[in-house]
Design a protein around this motif. Structure first.
Motif, PDB file in Angstrom:
ATOM      1  N   ARG A   1       0.820  -1.061  -0.024  1.00 46.45           N
ATOM      2  CA  ARG A   1      -0.098   0.168  -0.063  1.00 46.45           C
ATOM      3  C   ARG A   1       0.924   1.230  -0.047  1.00 46.45           C
ATOM      4  NH1 ARG A   1      -2.432  -4.486   0.357  1.00 46.45           N
ATOM      5  NH2 ARG A   1      -4.622  -4.600   0.911  1.00 46.45           N
ATOM      6  N   VAL A   2       0.535   2.445  -0.613  1.00 39.31           N
ATOM      7  CA  VAL A   2       1.142   3.485  -0.621  1.00 39.31           C
ATOM      8  C   VAL A   2       0.801   4.496   0.587  1.00 39.31           C
ATOM      9  CG1 VAL A   2       1.232   5.541  -2.227  1.00 39.31           C
ATOM     10  CG2 VAL A   2       1.186   3.421  -3.092  1.00 39.31           C
ATOM     11  N   PHE A   3       1.953   4.872   1.200  1.00 45.56           N
ATOM     12  CA  PHE A   3       1.623   6.029   2.424  1.00 45.56           C
ATOM     13  C   PHE A   3       2.496   7.166   2.246  1.00 45.56           C
ATOM     14  CE2 PHE A   3       0.565   1.849   4.206  1.00 45.56           C
ATOM     15  CZ  PHE A   3      -0.472   2.329   5.080  1.00 45.56           C
ATOM     16  N   ILE A   4       1.903   8.255   2.615  1.00 46.22           N
ATOM     17  CA  ILE A   4       2.800   9.679   2.655  1.00 46.22           C
ATOM     18  C   ILE A   4       2.575  10.421   3.984  1.00 46.22           C
ATOM     19  CG2 ILE A   4       2.543  10.015  -0.040  1.00 46.22           C
ATOM     20  CD1 ILE A   4       0.246  12.154   0.850  1.00 46.22           C
ATOM     21  N   PRO A   5       3.412  11.287   4.184  1.00 48.09           N
ATOM     22  CA  PRO A   5       3.377  11.855   5.609  1.00 48.09           C
ATOM     23  C   PRO A   5       2.351  13.021   5.391  1.00 48.09           C
ATOM     24  CG  PRO A   5       5.436  12.352   4.600  1.00 48.09           C
ATOM     25  CD  PRO A   5       4.849  11.393   3.617  1.00 48.09           C
ATOM     26  N   VAL A   6       1.615  13.463   6.375  1.00 48.16           N
ATOM     27  CA  VAL A   6       0.975  14.477   6.381  1.00 48.16           C
ATOM     28  C   VAL A   6       0.778  15.177   7.661  1.00 48.16           C
ATOM     29  CG1 VAL A   6      -0.724  13.573   4.468  1.00 48.16           C
ATOM     30  CG2 VAL A   6      -1.329  13.320   6.880  1.00 48.16           C
ATOM     31  N   LYS A   7       0.536  16.416   7.734  1.00 51.66           N
ATOM     32  CA  LYS A   7       0.132  17.140   8.956  1.00 51.66           C
ATOM     33  C   LYS A   7      -1.175  17.722   9.111  1.00 51.66           C
ATOM     34  CE  LYS A   7       3.744  18.814  11.184  1.00 51.66           C
ATOM     35  NZ  LYS A   7       4.693  19.711  11.784  1.00 51.66           N
ATOM     36  N   LEU A   8      -2.057  17.528  10.096  1.00 52.43           N
ATOM     37  CA  LEU A   8      -3.504  17.841  10.008  1.00 52.43           C
ATOM     38  C   LEU A   8      -3.531  18.966  11.359  1.00 52.43           C
ATOM     39  CD1 LEU A   8      -4.332  14.109  10.772  1.00 52.43           C
ATOM     40  CD2 LEU A   8      -4.084  15.428   8.533  1.00 52.43           C
ATOM     41  N   ASN A   9      -4.333  19.967  10.970  1.00 55.11           N
ATOM     42  CA  ASN A   9      -4.679  21.155  11.657  1.00 55.11           C
ATOM     43  C   ASN A   9      -3.338  21.927  12.173  1.00 55.11           C
ATOM     44  OD1 ASN A   9      -7.308  20.730  11.012  1.00 55.11           O
ATOM     45  ND2 ASN A   9      -8.082  20.310  13.192  1.00 55.11           N
TER      46      ASN A   9
ATOM     47  N   GLU B   1      -0.472  20.816  13.401  1.00 55.62           N
ATOM     48  CA  GLU B   1       0.308  20.304  14.495  1.00 55.62           C
ATOM     49  C   GLU B   1       0.455  18.910  14.561  1.00 55.62           C
ATOM     50  OE1 GLU B   1      -2.130  20.237  18.482  1.00 55.62           O
ATOM     51  OE2 GLU B   1      -1.119  22.191  17.861  1.00 55.62           O
ATOM     52  N   THR B   2      -0.505  17.972  14.174  1.00 57.82           N
ATOM     53  CA  THR B   2      -0.777  16.661  14.283  1.00 57.82           C
ATOM     54  C   THR B   2      -0.063  15.778  13.110  1.00 57.82           C
ATOM     55  OG1 THR B   2      -2.556  16.687  15.539  1.00 57.82           O
ATOM     56  CG2 THR B   2      -2.126  14.526  14.739  1.00 57.82           C
ATOM     57  N   SER B   3       1.157  14.930  13.055  1.00 58.13           N
ATOM     58  CA  SER B   3       1.589  14.116  12.064  1.00 58.13           C
ATOM     59  C   SER B   3       0.941  12.904  11.747  1.00 58.13           C
ATOM     60  CB  SER B   3       3.083  14.043  12.266  1.00 58.13           C
ATOM     61  OG  SER B   3       3.702  15.165  12.215  1.00 58.13           O
ATOM     62  N   ALA B   4       0.923  12.414  10.565  1.00 58.80           N
ATOM     63  CA  ALA B   4       0.085  10.986  10.358  1.00 58.80           C
ATOM     64  C   ALA B   4       0.489  10.331   9.081  1.00 58.80           C
ATOM     65  CB  ALA B   4      -1.380  11.233  10.432  1.00 58.80           C
ATOM     66  N   GLU B   5       0.531   9.150   9.085  1.00 56.80           N
ATOM     67  CA  GLU B   5       1.017   8.539   8.043  1.00 56.80           C
ATOM     68  C   GLU B   5      -0.473   8.027   7.389  1.00 56.80           C
ATOM     69  OE1 GLU B   5       2.283   6.840  11.097  1.00 56.80           O
ATOM     70  OE2 GLU B   5       3.887   8.186  10.742  1.00 56.80           O
ATOM     71  N   CYS B   6      -0.340   8.607   5.784  1.00 57.41           N
ATOM     72  CA  CYS B   6      -1.657   8.583   5.248  1.00 57.41           C
ATOM     73  C   CYS B   6      -1.587   7.713   4.054  1.00 57.41           C
ATOM     74  CB  CYS B   6      -1.937  10.068   4.818  1.00 57.41           C
ATOM     75  SG  CYS B   6      -3.681  10.354   3.866  1.00 57.41           S
ATOM     76  N   LEU B   7      -2.583   6.734   3.985  1.00 58.25           N
ATOM     77  CA  LEU B   7      -2.791   5.782   2.971  1.00 58.25           C
ATOM     78  C   LEU B   7      -3.336   6.586   1.818  1.00 58.25           C
ATOM     79  CD1 LEU B   7      -2.969   2.800   1.582  1.00 58.25           C
ATOM     80  CD2 LEU B   7      -5.016   2.685   2.658  1.00 58.25           C
ATOM     81  N   ILE B   8      -2.614   6.486   0.627  1.00 56.19           N
ATOM     82  CA  ILE B   8      -3.403   6.978  -0.567  1.00 56.19           C
ATOM     83  C   ILE B   8      -4.166   6.020  -1.397  1.00 56.19           C
ATOM     84  CG2 ILE B   8      -2.745   7.888  -3.127  1.00 56.19           C
ATOM     85  CD1 ILE B   8      -1.956   9.971  -0.884  1.00 56.19           C
ATOM     86  N   ASP B   9      -5.436   6.091  -1.259  1.00 51.50           N
ATOM     87  CA  ASP B   9      -6.404   5.121  -1.632  1.00 51.50           C
ATOM     88  C   ASP B   9      -7.160   5.435  -2.773  1.00 51.50           C
ATOM     89  OD1 ASP B   9      -8.274   3.134  -1.767  1.00 51.50           O
ATOM     90  OD2 ASP B   9      -8.594   3.254   0.435  1.00 51.50           O
ATOM     91  N   THR B  10      -6.822   5.396  -3.974  1.00 52.63           N
ATOM     92  CA  THR B  10      -7.382   5.887  -5.282  1.00 52.63           C
ATOM     93  C   THR B  10      -8.860   5.040  -5.541  1.00 52.63           C
ATOM     94  OG1 THR B  10      -6.104   4.322  -6.804  1.00 52.63           O
ATOM     95  CG2 THR B  10      -5.493   6.467  -6.203  1.00 52.63           C
ATOM     96  N   GLY B  11      -8.883   4.191  -4.391  1.00 49.69           N
ATOM     97  CA  GLY B  11     -10.257   3.060  -4.808  1.00 49.69           C
ATOM     98  C   GLY B  11     -11.331   3.439  -3.683  1.00 49.69           C
ATOM     99  N   SER B  12     -11.139   4.605  -2.890  1.00 47.06           N
ATOM    100  CA  SER B  12     -12.141   5.177  -2.078  1.00 47.06           C
ATOM    101  C   SER B  12     -12.624   6.379  -2.358  1.00 47.06           C
ATOM    102  CB  SER B  12     -11.322   5.358  -0.448  1.00 47.06           C
ATOM    103  OG  SER B  12     -12.214   5.958   0.231  1.00 47.06           O
ATOM    104  N   GLU B  13     -13.967   6.533  -2.460  1.00 50.61           N
ATOM    105  CA  GLU B  13     -14.483   7.963  -2.589  1.00 50.61           C
ATOM    106  C   GLU B  13     -14.463   8.814  -1.665  1.00 50.61           C
ATOM    107  OE1 GLU B  13     -18.567   6.130  -5.109  1.00 50.61           O
ATOM    108  OE2 GLU B  13     -18.643   7.848  -4.212  1.00 50.61           O
ATOM    109  N   VAL B  14     -14.115   8.242  -0.319  1.00 51.95           N
ATOM    110  CA  VAL B  14     -14.292   9.177   0.889  1.00 51.95           C
ATOM    111  C   VAL B  14     -12.669   9.159   1.429  1.00 51.95           C
ATOM    112  CG1 VAL B  14     -16.474   9.229   0.934  1.00 51.95           C
ATOM    113  CG2 VAL B  14     -15.060   7.517   2.226  1.00 51.95           C
ATOM    114  N   SER B  15     -12.406  10.348   2.296  1.00 47.86           N
ATOM    115  CA  SER B  15     -11.067  10.431   3.158  1.00 47.86           C
ATOM    116  C   SER B  15     -11.732   9.982   4.590  1.00 47.86           C
ATOM    117  CB  SER B  15     -10.504  11.882   2.991  1.00 47.86           C
ATOM    118  OG  SER B  15     -10.039  11.911   1.880  1.00 47.86           O
ATOM    119  N   VAL B  16     -10.813   9.199   5.230  1.00 49.15           N
ATOM    120  CA  VAL B  16     -11.337   8.688   6.547  1.00 49.15           C
ATOM    121  C   VAL B  16     -10.222   8.907   7.526  1.00 49.15           C
ATOM    122  CG1 VAL B  16     -12.017   6.807   7.983  1.00 49.15           C
ATOM    123  CG2 VAL B  16     -12.784   7.223   5.464  1.00 49.15           C
ATOM    124  N   LEU B  17     -10.397   9.390   8.857  1.00 44.37           N
ATOM    125  CA  LEU B  17      -9.325   9.484   9.778  1.00 44.37           C
ATOM    126  C   LEU B  17      -9.666   8.672  10.856  1.00 44.37           C
ATOM    127  CD1 LEU B  17      -6.838  11.295  11.078  1.00 44.37           C
ATOM    128  CD2 LEU B  17      -8.902  12.411  12.414  1.00 44.37           C
TER     129      LEU B  17
END
Length: 336
Positions: A58-66, A68-84
């Motif tokens: 699976r493909v992951f990238i680093p992101v930062k939310l609001n 200050e919060t760092s997270a590993e994010c799955l790039i999911d081209t098969g999903s219509e929605v983003s989920v936390l």
């Protein structure tokens, strides 16, 4: 991983091996957002670039939310929605709304809360007011190892690239042309095609040919394993082995009327994506040639013909241009 709003039901499917097929990640990603760097010389200056890693295919990238919060994010081209996943990531000042029900072809029902991220930072660019779903999947739940997945509700508004050769994720400037393929590379443009019965315009689906016999519409899904193929004709008529390794069962329906459909692991001799030919491709083939009604077959075809990261990572790069309604696959030219 195909995840869609519940009103778009993908059939009453239950993967007996759902936990194994959904996200087989043996170790957790460990990505940190690095210091600010200049864009690579081969890219336009306004490109958004960040490191890209593979875990469990699976493909992951680093992101930062609001902010200050760092997270590993799955790039999911098969999903219509983003989920936390709030069981793993606590985000300050997250704006929570109502609830909604999502349905995933390989993960089942996902009860979520609607929410809005004030900011989502990818590379050096911040995006504002990003709508997401929020789940709470701790130990023993389907998405327990996922911080967040970024779906096509966000990605379809961009032109982006999964650059496997350089292990980077790229978002291209608006209207900037895609650079020409480098010397020694071949690039194929695949127009997006929706199969009959599919209502979503967000998901990247393309046509392909299996063994020179079957015309198949595939979802290009960076959040999935596979590849998966639903055979609605006898396997021998498709040039497929009539026997393969047992890869599990699909259960259609419920109660006494439920039908179990075998899934077989086998190599497909030839997969043609436009002019690109892939040979001896390992597939999980769902044998729906007998004992499956027309309506169930249609749902299976829409939800389970999938080209996932195990195939995509064999290429140099995959470019997604949802505005132009096309996907470009790039790889090293084969020697004649």
């Amino acid at each position: 991983m195909a995840v869609q709003p519940h009103h778009r039901w993908l059939g009453t499917l239950l993967l007996v091996l759902a936990a194994a097929n959904a996200l087989c990640i043996s170790e957790e990603p460990n990505i940190t957002i690095g210091k600010k760097e200049a864009p690579p010389a081969d890219l336009p200056k306004d490109c958004v670039v960040c490191p890209m890693k593979l875990w469990g295919d699976r493909v992951f990238i680093p992101v930062k939310l609001n902010g200050e919060t760092s997270a590993e994010c799955l790039i999911d081209t098969g999903s219509e929605v983003s989920v936390l996943n709030k069981a793993r990531v606590q985000v300050k000042d997250l704006k929570i709304g109502g609830t909604q029900q999502l349905q995933g072809a390989f993960v089942g029902d996902l009860g979520t809360e609607r929410a809005t991220l004030t900011t989502l930072k990818i590379g050096e660019k911040e995006y504002a007011n990003i709508a997401i779903g929020v789940i709470n999947h701790g130990a023993g739940r389907k998405l327990e190892q996922i911080d967040m997945l970024l779906g096509m509700d966000f990605l379809s508004r961009t032109r982006f690239t999964l650059d496997f050769e350089h292990q980077r994720f790229i978002i291209w400037p608006f209207r900037a042309p895609l650079p020409k393929a480098a010397d020694g590379m071949e690039r194929e443009r695949l127009p997006l095609r929706r199969p009959p019965g599919e209502t979503s315009t967000l998901l990247p689906r393309v046509d392909a040919t299996l063994n020179g016999k079957a015309q198949v519409n595939f979802l290009i899904d960076s959040g999935a394993g596979g590849p998966y193929y639903v055979a609605t004709q006898p396997l021998k008529d498709l040039g497929l082995p009539t026997e393969g390794g047992d890869a599990g069962r699909l259960r259609l329906g419920s109660g006494a009327s439920a039908v179990q459909v075998p899934m077989l692991q086998m190599d497909v001799a030839k997969l043609e994506l436009g002019k690109l030919v892939f040979e001896n491709v390992p597939f999980k083939v769902i044998d729906a040639s007998t004992g499956v009604g027309p309506a169930a077959k249609q749902d299976l075809l829409i939800g389970n013909n999938v080209l996932g990261t195990p195939l995509l990572k064999q290429t140099r790069a995959v470019h997604f241009d949802m505005q132009e309604r096309a996907v470009y696959i790039e790889r090293i030219k084969k020697q004649k």
